[in-house]
Motif scaffolding. Structure first.
Motif, mmCIF file in Angstrom:
data_model
loop_
_atom_site.group_PDB
_atom_site.id
_atom_site.type_symbol
_atom_site.label_atom_id
_atom_site.label_comp_id
_atom_site.label_asym_id
_atom_site.label_seq_id
_atom_site.Cartn_x
_atom_site.Cartn_y
_atom_site.Cartn_z
ATOM 1 N N HIS A 195 0.862 -1.184 0.000
ATOM 2 C CA HIS A 195 0.000 0.000 0.000
ATOM 3 C C HIS A 195 0.896 1.230 0.000
ATOM 4 C CE1 HIS A 195 -3.576 -2.478 1.057
ATOM 5 N NE2 HIS A 195 -2.644 -3.250 1.599
ATOM 6 N N TRP A 196 0.451 2.286 -0.679
ATOM 7 C CA TRP A 196 1.245 3.485 -0.761
ATOM 8 C C TRP A 196 0.342 4.707 -0.904
ATOM 9 C CZ3 TRP A 196 1.395 -0.316 -4.629
ATOM 10 C CH2 TRP A 196 0.767 0.034 -5.844
ATOM 11 N N GLY A 197 0.944 5.919 -0.912
ATOM 12 C CA GLY A 197 0.169 7.155 -0.994
ATOM 13 C C GLY A 197 0.630 8.044 -2.128
ATOM 14 N N GLU A 198 -0.064 9.187 -2.283
ATOM 15 C CA GLU A 198 0.269 10.123 -3.370
ATOM 16 C C GLU A 198 1.636 10.752 -3.160
ATOM 17 O OE1 GLU A 198 -3.940 11.905 -2.871
ATOM 18 O OE2 GLU A 198 -3.299 12.555 -4.873
ATOM 19 N N THR A 199 1.977 10.962 -1.893
ATOM 20 C CA THR A 199 3.326 11.444 -1.569
ATOM 21 C C THR A 199 3.863 10.517 -0.483
ATOM 22 O OG1 THR A 199 2.734 12.814 0.339
ATOM 23 C CG2 THR A 199 2.483 13.815 -1.860
ATOM 24 N N SER A 250 1.200 4.353 4.424
ATOM 25 C CA SER A 250 1.018 3.144 5.237
ATOM 26 C C SER A 250 -0.447 3.048 5.662
ATOM 27 C CB SER A 250 1.922 3.178 6.469
ATOM 28 O OG SER A 250 1.560 4.244 7.332
ATOM 29 N N GLU A 251 -0.853 1.854 6.042
ATOM 30 C CA GLU A 251 -2.229 1.662 6.532
ATOM 31 C C GLU A 251 -2.229 1.795 8.048
ATOM 32 O OE1 GLU A 251 -3.825 -1.926 4.341
ATOM 33 O OE2 GLU A 251 -4.790 -0.203 3.399
ATOM 34 N N GLU A 292 12.157 6.988 -5.826
ATOM 35 C CA GLU A 292 11.976 6.514 -7.209
ATOM 36 C C GLU A 292 11.173 5.209 -7.255
ATOM 37 O OE1 GLU A 292 14.950 7.459 -5.913
ATOM 38 O OE2 GLU A 292 14.695 9.466 -6.822
ATOM 39 N N GLN A 293 11.435 4.329 -6.277
ATOM 40 C CA GLN A 293 10.699 3.061 -6.266
ATOM 41 C C GLN A 293 9.211 3.319 -6.001
ATOM 42 O OE1 GLN A 293 13.349 0.959 -3.403
ATOM 43 N NE2 GLN A 293 13.813 -0.449 -5.101
ATOM 44 N N LEU A 294 8.926 4.249 -5.099
ATOM 45 C CA LEU A 294 7.513 4.562 -4.829
ATOM 46 C C LEU A 294 6.880 5.260 -6.034
ATOM 47 C CD1 LEU A 294 7.784 5.768 -1.132
ATOM 48 C CD2 LEU A 294 6.754 3.648 -1.941
ATOM 49 N N LYS A 299 -2.883 6.196 -4.703
ATOM 50 C CA LYS A 299 -3.002 5.861 -3.286
ATOM 51 C C LYS A 299 -3.912 4.660 -3.144
ATOM 52 C CE LYS A 299 -5.792 8.328 -0.579
ATOM 53 N NZ LYS A 299 -6.539 9.431 0.070
ATOM 54 N N ASN A 300 -3.573 3.787 -2.228
ATOM 55 C CA ASN A 300 -4.398 2.586 -2.021
ATOM 56 C C ASN A 300 -4.291 2.133 -0.560
ATOM 57 O OD1 ASN A 300 -1.815 1.622 -1.958
ATOM 58 N ND2 ASN A 300 -2.038 0.183 -3.658
ATOM 59 N N TYR A 301 -4.373 3.123 0.356
ATOM 60 C CA TYR A 301 -4.339 2.755 1.772
ATOM 61 C C TYR A 301 -5.658 3.124 2.446
ATOM 62 C CZ TYR A 301 -3.414 7.729 2.785
ATOM 63 O OH TYR A 301 -3.500 9.100 2.873
#
Ligand SMILES: NS(=O)(=O)c1nc2c(F)c(F)c(F)c(F)c2s1
Ligand SMILES: [Zn+2]
Length: 261
Positions: free
Chosen positions: A95-99, A104-105, A222-224, A243-245
């Protein structure tokens, strides 16, 4: 109506379509470190894991992120809060965010990390399949590992990132040529928090024993950025999965235990 993370189909409305999402043992939660009880018997039953290194694992774009299928009959997760049962690795995802200020969840004392890796296991001692296990309160065990952004890229995550251009669109999948050893995703410090919760995406079944490691692992910005280039759609239109948290849910009267391995 497909669920997602936008205002019209996101976490605030999931309970309309998926009643369990409104339950009393939902995940993620904010980990309030002051209320975590150091549970001595967790110390005694050390959490142990054994993963095989595997090549040609399939990675797919689920439309909500990437997921690596890792049905590993040889993997075992046991001990700690898992009683006498043995859990087997089924899949892992992120899971990750826009920035990188979010993503994190689980949060720790209100602090979000840049992302969170989930290693999903199911109870093979008691149940015959993953799907069956997901219908029971002790069916799944998910290891959560926080991402911190740093200068050194994570080699194991890089093996995932290098395949993302091949699965840009929802439904696409490919095999990861490199050998993946899930153990390398775990931090060196093995202290964790644990509590009883749920799947953090619909249908939000309340079937997960959560084990969240205290120490984050490091990935690069870069990975994110590469994660955020995945498309939520199957083609033509491009709607990036930025984003998917799911935000933290009420802990209620659940016990939050910690183990400083
Ligand atoms: N984010 S999570 O809690 O680890 C998590 N959610 C889900 C989910 F919703 C599913 F439908 C599913 F089949 C899973 F294997 C997981 S695993
Ligand atoms: Zn997850």
């Amino acid at each position: 109506a497909e669920w997602g993370y936008s205002p019209t189909n996101g976490p605030d409305v999931w309970a309309r379509l998926f009643p369990q999402a409104g339950g009393a043992r939902q995940s993620p939660v904010d980990i309030c470190t002051s209320i975590a009880s150091s549970d001595s018997n967790l110390e005694m039953k050390k959490l142990t894991f054994a993963y095989e290194s595997q090549s040609d694992l399939r990675i797919l774009n689920t439309g909500h992120g990437w997921k690596v299928e890792a049905p590993q009959s040889g993997s075992r997760l046991e001990g700690g809060p898992l009683g006498e049962d043995i859990y087997q690795l089924e899949q892992f995802h992120c899971h990750w965010g826009e920035t990188s200020a979010e993503g994190s969840e689980h949060t720790v004392d209100g602090r979000a990390y840049a992302g969170e890796l989930h290693l999903v296991h199911w109870n093979t001692t008691k149940y015959q399949s993953f799907a069956e296990a997901a219908q029971h309160p002790d069916g799944l065990a998910v290891l959560g590992v926080f991402f911190d952004v740093g200068n050194e890229s994570n080699d194991e995550i890089e093996k995932i990132v290098s395949t993302l251009s091949e699965i840009k669109f929802k439904g696409q999948f490919t095999d990861i040529p490199d050998v993946i050893d899930p153990t390398t995703f775990l931090p060196s410090g093995l202290g964790y928090w644990t509590y009883l919760g749920s799947l953090t995406t619909p249908p939000c079944n309340e079937c997960v024993i959560w084990i969240v490691y205290k120490e984050p692992i490091t990935v690069t910005e870069e990975q994110l950025v590469q994660f955020r280039c995945l498309s939520a759609c199957s083609g033509e239109a491009e709607e990036f999965i930025v984003k998917n948290y799911r935000p933290p849910q009420p802990l209620g009267n659940r016990a939050l235990r910690e183990c400083n391995a």
